[in-house]
Design a protein around this motif. Sequence first.
Motif: not given
Lengths: 290, 290
Positions: B6-9, B44-47, B62-65, B184-188
């Motif tokens: 939900p938070v991503i969307e 989700s993995l970024t978060l 912002p990075f997850a999106c 995705a994972c590294m950016m988180g």
Amino acid sequence: MKNYIPVIETALGRYLPAGEYEEQQLIDAVRYSLDLKGKRVRPSLTLAFAELCGGTVDMALPFACAVEMIHTYSLIHDDLPCMDNDDFRRGKPSNHKVFGEDIALLAGDALQSIAYETMLSDEAVAAVGGKRAAKAARILANRSGLLGMVGGQVIDLSLEHREVGAEIVQLMEEKKTACLIEAACMMGCVVAGATDAQINAAERYAHAIGLAFQIVDDILDVTSTAEELGKPIGSDAENEKNTFMSLLGIERCREMVADLTEEAIRALDAFDGDAADLKDFAVQLANRKK
Amino acid sequence: MKNYIPVIETALGRYLPAGEYEEQQLIDAVRYSLDLKGKRVRPSLTLAFAELCGGTVDMALPFACAVEMIHTYSLIHDDLPCMDNDDFRRGKPSNHKVFGEDIALLAGDALQSIAYETMLSDEAVAAVGGKRAAKAARILANRSGLLGMVGGQVIDLSLEHREVGAEIVQLMEEKKTACLIEAACMMGCVVAGATDAQINAAERYAHAIGLAFQIVDDILDVTSTAEELGKPIGSDAENEKNTFMSLLGIERCREMVADLTEEAIRALDAFDGDAADLKDFAVQLANRKK
């Protein structure tokens, strides 16, 4: 302007991977389009504004090359059959005629990511700082994207199906052409640590020369066709709807070019450095004959 | 993993321009594909990695999106007639079936620029600093680009015309699928200020689950087809060249999935925080039945 072309072309080659890769065909396709000889106007403007603001060519090169990469991706995608379906670009077969549509599509996609990789590399960030690198890259993303260059292409597509006023043609050209020139000029200022007032002035200069360039294009289209056919200028203008010439006529178009060129020159007052080259460039664009 | 969907969307919608524009059709096309319901695994993995490293969902959003935008652009371009020519995506007509090939091409292009605009916005940079924002964006550009995701697609295209060994299939899947999961994972980790050792561990985790995911896909492709047709498993494998199953067989594939899942779990030792969710996620991926 100074001749920055050799330093730009050397740098463009350096940002592509050397050595052998499984995806060699993609690298070849990217290199093919980057190597096509052009005037390199956008990256030259980035370097000129960086120097005008007290920066160096070296610190601005990654950003100059990035704007050329974005320009190049847009040309590759523009030429695809689902867009303009052009077989030639700068006198050579277009990317998809050489590498196929699938590789051309992916070469355009890859060029966009290489642009950001280049601007945000350790080297580029070390030279100008993370904040400036991020700001310059954001400006390029903004002006080349949804409400910038790509948006302009969508408005252009929509003009095939409808007749509009001059203000929509202007909006389309501002986005399709001027936006990327704005990014080029603004990024040069940003990486050199210019003030907000100077960044805004670079934007005004770029907007004015970008729009003037397109209007001159429209004028030359009509006058050179009329000359070739031995007809009086303007007699064919009604055949081309949705251009500055057909909507406003040659007198108004020439007035606009003069006003915009003056506006561009006035914007250069915001800089302490020697802006004579950039002034000359604006005048040359307005007076070009082809 | 926690349910971040939900938070991503909500955030994805917020990064698109509100209001009316001449290029509305382009905005609609971008929104159409971003809105298609998916599992949102990458963002989700970024978060999850940002939280694991002591960061917040807000700073990482912002990075997850952005990673979801890059994934979405790749799906739109993948579906185009000159690529996979798919009429459907996630049970709905693909972007070009709704908006036309030209708009779909440009929507993909625009999504790539919006991704960078989102990561490098004033807000995103203020939350994590210019250096971290630039580093995270560069990782995404690198993993999604020429020698990453796009490179993987080119290798995939080349497999239609040749037979290769398992190491080339693995290289293709590493690039085509694992690379974006790595980003995705590294950016988180990067945005949360993790150590280099932790960023490397996130990369190993992502590489392992990304590859395991593809091998499970290959296994399920064969076993579910065999099940449907009432045939013994493996009797059809030779029809599909250039897959893990056809090249290595089911026993070796299952061994690889077990090894990779163990590798992913071991990589999580680099983090002090509670990585139980990410461990469970790796195990679920390995054991999924469809």
